[in-house]
Design an enzyme around this catalytic site. Structure first.
Site, mmCIF file in Angstrom:
data_model
loop_
_atom_site.group_PDB
_atom_site.id
_atom_site.type_symbol
_atom_site.label_atom_id
_atom_site.label_comp_id
_atom_site.label_asym_id
_atom_site.label_seq_id
_atom_site.Cartn_x
_atom_site.Cartn_y
_atom_site.Cartn_z
ATOM 1 N N GLY C 126 0.830 -1.201 0.000
ATOM 2 C CA GLY C 126 0.000 0.000 0.000
ATOM 3 C C GLY C 126 0.862 1.246 0.000
ATOM 4 O O GLY C 126 1.031 1.902 1.039
ATOM 5 N N SER C 128 1.282 3.508 -3.322
ATOM 6 C CA SER C 128 0.714 4.534 -4.202
ATOM 7 C C SER C 128 -0.660 4.992 -3.739
ATOM 8 O O SER C 128 -1.417 4.237 -3.118
ATOM 9 C CB SER C 128 0.568 3.989 -5.625
ATOM 10 O OG SER C 128 1.815 3.695 -6.179
ATOM 11 N N GLU C 243 20.829 -5.088 0.256
ATOM 12 C CA GLU C 243 22.076 -5.826 0.047
ATOM 13 C C GLU C 243 21.846 -7.322 0.202
ATOM 14 O O GLU C 243 22.679 -8.123 -0.185
ATOM 15 C CB GLU C 243 23.167 -5.327 1.003
ATOM 16 C CG GLU C 243 23.084 -5.856 2.381
ATOM 17 C CD GLU C 243 21.981 -5.174 3.184
ATOM 18 O OE1 GLU C 243 21.805 -5.541 4.340
ATOM 19 O OE2 GLU C 243 21.275 -4.274 2.637
ATOM 20 N N ASN C 367 10.342 4.630 -15.347
ATOM 21 C CA ASN C 367 11.697 4.723 -15.876
ATOM 22 C C ASN C 367 12.160 6.167 -16.031
ATOM 23 O O ASN C 367 13.359 6.429 -16.060
ATOM 24 C CB ASN C 367 11.796 3.941 -17.189
ATOM 25 C CG ASN C 367 11.833 2.443 -16.919
ATOM 26 O OD1 ASN C 367 11.589 2.002 -15.789
ATOM 27 N ND2 ASN C 367 12.163 1.672 -17.942
ATOM 28 N N GLU C 368 11.214 7.099 -16.099
ATOM 29 C CA GLU C 368 11.612 8.509 -16.087
ATOM 30 C C GLU C 368 12.279 8.840 -14.750
ATOM 31 O O GLU C 368 13.320 9.497 -14.707
ATOM 32 C CB GLU C 368 10.390 9.413 -16.314
ATOM 33 C CG GLU C 368 9.879 9.445 -17.763
ATOM 34 C CD GLU C 368 9.102 8.202 -18.169
ATOM 35 O OE1 GLU C 368 8.713 7.419 -17.276
ATOM 36 O OE2 GLU C 368 8.892 7.992 -19.373
#
Lengths: 384, 319, 384, 319
Positions: C126, C128, C243, C367-368
């Protein structure tokens, strides 16, 4: 819609083709962006002028043929098809002349245009400065009012063939307190004037294609102001997408290059034919795409010229035009180099053409600026 | 499984990088464009470190290292745009000729008809009907050939096979030599790409238009992020190919070709991004970028271009 | 460098392969993003858990095998090679679990992890909200302090498989006066709680893959806070490039898809072989590129895992990783569709895979945003 | 030379656009996804305007216009994502069958094995060993086939040739019918692309993130400028191909293939840009974008995809 040429147009084409066949130098001239090559190109320009092919779309009184835009397109097609020399006078003819036609006084037209057409005066452009490139409105070169004229100080750069020309047209800040687009004046400057220093420097392909021009208390008379004082930005921009179409990048050049590309493909690559290079690697598809790109550009131009002939004003689609031809030209040459493979690094027409093509997305407003313009002015996206 | 380098490998790389920074600034590259003969100071310094013999066994006077060290050093030579034929000498010739090359320069036509530094080399390794032959410089005729990167000093070589000594007639050995050449060139291309990217990032931070650094425009950022992406993914492909050559695995040819294809594409891609982000300044010969860009154009297509190598990968994976 | 697997790793691979061969359903399950398919996938998840293949890299006490990152990679390769079902539990396992390992109390680990591994609790994300997508810090869903816990109000959306899950992990604004990244708390919310409404809705491929989740005075106890109160942003971000490597997108998926692509190419297209489709159109070159792309991603991952194993902290290169796999996945499927030609519009594995691939450049930070991060954090370009 | 349309051509286009805006909003497209049978109200309205007979001579009860009008109207049908088989009926069938189609819907397998609206059509034009044959709906068996764009209502058709009537056995006539189908589909693709672009521009102006409309980000601007570029250059190619078909010039096949290749690529390109600029909202079936996007995916590859048509162009230009 009618995609055929009239008898008169076909006759015009035949006349142009015949003259070009008889007159185009058999072996290519050396680059017009070298001192020796420039001189040889001037001979060619003068031969063109003498036969009234230098500025076909201009009125006869200035050395033209009153040709229509359609005839101009036809002439350009034939010119490139014939492999005729690069026009070293083009910055005057394509960039300054439309402005003179629109803003010049009769005296200026009479003084400037015939000598430009005859390649007696050779014009270079003085717009960019070291800190005013994409951001052209950041111009700082100054024109200070003095008695009967203007005193210029500052520096222009990226002046194409500046080292070989005798006149410069440029924008200068005439209102010292002004900022950005305001307070600029469009001035015509003789490069022989006192206080002018021109330093040529090498372009990517090694030719001395650029110059820096320095102005130190250079005096120019009032009669050398083109358009209104302090109104230079509008004067310069009004003709960047001139309805006279003279700033159109003619499709003939790309159609001719594409024809050479098809030849190269068919010959299997030059100089060592090696069909294995061509198969299974997508090169055929790219060659066809190149042909389609050039043909699409020709059609887009026919559409634009139709609009111009019908009196519809051109708009921001000049940005689309520039994006298309400049990026097509890069892809087209890249395809040729990939066809040539290891031979691509040899100096020659393709490698020269490739290096020249790379300048397309940079000059005359970078393609980043053109995409901003297309997005904001055509699509109406917010400027931010 | 361990996809990385040893500290020793990295220390040698750092030492060679320092040497190039000291001895091979852009002016040295620029000087190679027009010099009558190639200035050998950088090369002599490299030879003193033993670099030309990186692949030669210690017993034979070499460094006794493998292709993993080789690609690290060649990437540095690409970063420096070194004009000397380091791929031809250290990657291709030394493993074949063994000890005794010393500071001699080797040229070869294994990577294409245009032979870099043909006129400057002491020794030439040339294809002959019966295999690969070695020629002293005086035994061949070199016709200089104008190319876009004049620091490559390329020429066409004419020779009579009988004037040379047969080095090997084994096609397998010649294939391996070719793979080492393609691998080494791929490493140089990664180095070239890396340097062009760094140069452009520095310029984009400094150059201001519209009152801000041009590197703050999203169009510039995204173009350079893409350039970075290409470099960062090409590099491991080169490293893996080095391992495949060092261990002569069954997929050696496939792995070398993948590396050369990716490195060629990455370098061409970065060159394009670098020029566009520089704008007009990048389009001059006074600024340094063109020295790297033209090398990238040449090397991207030498030793087989991207399409040629993808074709080879395709055959290896059965399509 | 050593690119070989140890005997122990080969044995691990053999064990995984053998189990998968014996247990992977012969015909593919219906999509796990439909209600019926989800139920069938749960059966599969539980079978995986019973054989201790559900969470191989986790400690044994929580249901794992204490597998190394290398073994995890091997398992993933085998998993995709075997064509095993999509993991409907992945948002818990890959996104929440690393955070629990790093920030959870022992009580939370014991409570949450075994039930997650066993697919008894099903977790959705949860993060966005309608007005907080790329701009995640614009979160407005509130958590107000009440006695012994928190009262939640607001809305989350784009919650993958939210309609089929029983728990949600999310970020809520716990400091009403805070802005942007500050004042958020990472909370675990049972979806059966009073005041929660879940509305599933259709994804591009028609499956009910998304949900909106509404909170109206929902009470959650203090023990459901993960990490520090008001420190949720840091808690959430600390493991985005964990990691522990658990958020790595394993190369196995793309390698397996590329193998299918090579098969498709060799078969000349399915279902109607037509070799003419494939020649002279660049498709072979694109197929080889797809293979190279996937293989390059595998190598990049080997490099990243080596760094992780050596204890070097991961950095912004997670952005490069995401750019590569997401855009490669689109190209790979596009190539498949072009091989299929007119058959591409048929519903089937490739068209489903294509539609799924299209979500890659959008979710988990567009991707922007990733390119901004790469440019600013790796290259150091100015933020503006 | 005149590369443009007459006022009459544009007026008819405007009237049809108005009809689609009124009668074919997104809900009508959406309804076609699951409806038992296709709702014919839009089509009946089009038929009343005479649109299906646009290419039929006036003497035969048609509008007596040519392919220039046809592509203008089909571009509008693409903008509207009209689910009815307008290409198949107006562009392919009507010129072959002449008058008397009225408001009947035609399906055909000339564009591919998957026949759109096969189950809804009144008449089917199908390839047979001796040419093209026409079948009444009742004479064939239709097996619905699930495809990504369910509004295409595609199916596989089985028939016995003897149950149909021979329409033409002339390969030239069949080629012309195919070219009209490909041309018409290209026009629809341009319309689809245009609509997706408009939808996305509107969204990018309205949707705010980081306190500003997302359309103010340079990445979004440049992506949409590229999309615009593709559409604006594909459109004249379609218009020229219409002229070439109308005048049956020697380069007809080349020009149609160039148009279809460009329109296919443009629509796929714009679909990609539209989805990415929308983000998650575009990835749902509740929002309208997917109705256009899926049609674009389907039509881009129906009647020959970009690669197929470039191959055909290549043969025409001798490479």
């Amino acid at each position: 819609m009618d995609l055929t040429w009239s008898d008169a147009e076909e006759a015009f084409r035949a006349e142009a083709r015949e003259w070009l066949q008889a007159n185009v130098p058999e072996s290519p001239l050396p680059s017009g962006d070298t001192r020796e090559g420039f001189a040889l190109h001037l001979e060619w320009e003068r031969r063109l002028f003498d036969a009234r092919w230098a500025v076909v779309s201009w009125p006869e009184q200035y050395g033209g043929r009153d040709a229509t835009l359609w005839e101009w397109l036809i002439f350009e097609e034939e010119y490139y098809r014939a492999g005729a020399p690069q026009r070293v006078t083009q910055n005057g003819i394509f960039l300054l002349a439309p402005t003179v036609f629109e803003f010049g006084t009769q005296e200026q037209k009479d003084r400037i245009l015939p000598r430009m057409a005859a390649a007696e005066d050779l014009w270079c452009q003085g717009w960019s400065e070291p800190n005013a490139g994409s951001d052209l409105a950041a111009i700082t070169s100054r024109a200070d009012r003095v008695d009967g004229g203007w005193r210029l100080n500052g520096q222009k750069t990226w002046t194409t063939r500046g080292a070989f020309c005798n006149w410069l047209f440029g924008l200068f800040r005439s209102d010292a307190g002004s900022e950005r687009h305001r307070g600029l004046t469009y001035l015509l400057v003789p490069l022989e004037a006192d206080g002018v220093t021109v330093r040529g420097f090498g372009r990517l392909d090694g030719d001395e294609g650029f110059a820096e021009v320095f102005f130190e208390d250079v005096w120019v008379p009032d009669e050398n102001v083109l358009g209104g004082v302090d109104d230079g930005w509008n004067v310069a921009m009004a003709t960047t997408s001139s309805e006279r179409g003279l700033t159109l990048r003619s499709p003939g050049r790309f159609v001719a290059t594409t024809d050479r590309l098809l030849e190269l493909y068919r010959s299997g690559g030059d100089p060592a034919p090696s069909p294995a290079r061509l198969h299974g690697r997508g090169l055929r598809d790219r060659v066809v795409r190149a042909w389609i790109d050039a043909e699409a550009y020709r059609l887009f131009t026919l559409q634009a010229v139709t609009a111009a002939v019908e009196g519809r004003p051109p708009g921001a689609e000049a940005s689309l035009n520039k994006l298309w031809w400049s990026e097509m030209d890069v892809r087209l040459h890249e395809t040729a180099l990939d066809l040539l493979g290891p031979d691509a690094e040899r100096e020659g027409a393709w490698s020269k053409g490739w290096q020249f093509a790379l300048s397309g997305p940079i000059y005359a407003g970078t393609n980043e600026i053109q995409r901003n313009i297309a997005a904001e002015r055509i699509l109406g996206l917010p400027r931010r | 499984m361990h996809f990385g380098f040893t500290d020793d490998e990295l220390l040698l790389r750092d030492a060679v990088r320092a040497l190039f920074e000291r001895e091979c600034p852009p002016d040295v590259v620029r000087a190679a464009w027009d010099a009558e003969s190639l200035d050998r100071r950088v090369w002599d310094a490299l030879a003193q470190m033993g670099v030309p013999g990186v692949l030669v066994a210690e017993a034979s006077g070499g460094l006794g290292l493998d292709e993993l060290s080789l690609v690290l050093l060649l990437e540095e030579s690409g970063r420096a745009a070194l004009p000397h034929p380091m791929v031809e000498t250290a990657a291709v010739a030394a493993p074949l000729l063994g000890a005794g090359l010393g500071a001699r320069l080797v040229a070869t036509d294994l990577g294409g008809v245009l032979v870099p530094c043909a006129g400057d080399a002491d020794l030439l390794l040339l294809r002959a009907p019966d295999g690969l032959r070695a020629f002293e410089r005086a035994a061949v005729t070199v016709v200089p050939e104008p190319t876009v990167d004049r620091a490559r000093r390329a020429g066409l070589v004419q020779c009579r096979p009988e004037d040379g000594t047969l080095v090997t007639g084994d096609e397998g050995a010649i294939d391996l030599a070719f793979d080492r050449g393609a691998l080494g060139t791929a490493a140089q291309l990664v180095g070239l790409a890396q340097r062009m990217l760094e140069l452009t990032v520095a310029y984009a931070k400094e150059r201001r238009q519209f009152g801000v650094p041009i590197g703050s425009f999203q169009a510039v950022k995204h173009r350079l992020a893409d350039a970075l992406l290409q470099v960062e993914f090409a590099r491991p492909a080169v490293h893996r190919a080095a391992w495949s050559v060092a261990h002569d695995v069954a997929d050696r040819a496939r792995d070398v070709s993948m590396a050369k294809a990716m490195a060629s594409d990455a370098a061409l891609h970065v060159a394009g991004a670098a020029l566009q982000c520089h704008g007009a300044i990048g389009y001059t010969v006074e600024y340094d970028l063109h020295l790297w860009m033209k090398r990238a154009w040449a090397l991207a297509r030498a030793w087989g271009d991207g399409g040629w190598h993808r074709d080879r990968v395709g055959r290896a994976i059965g399509v």
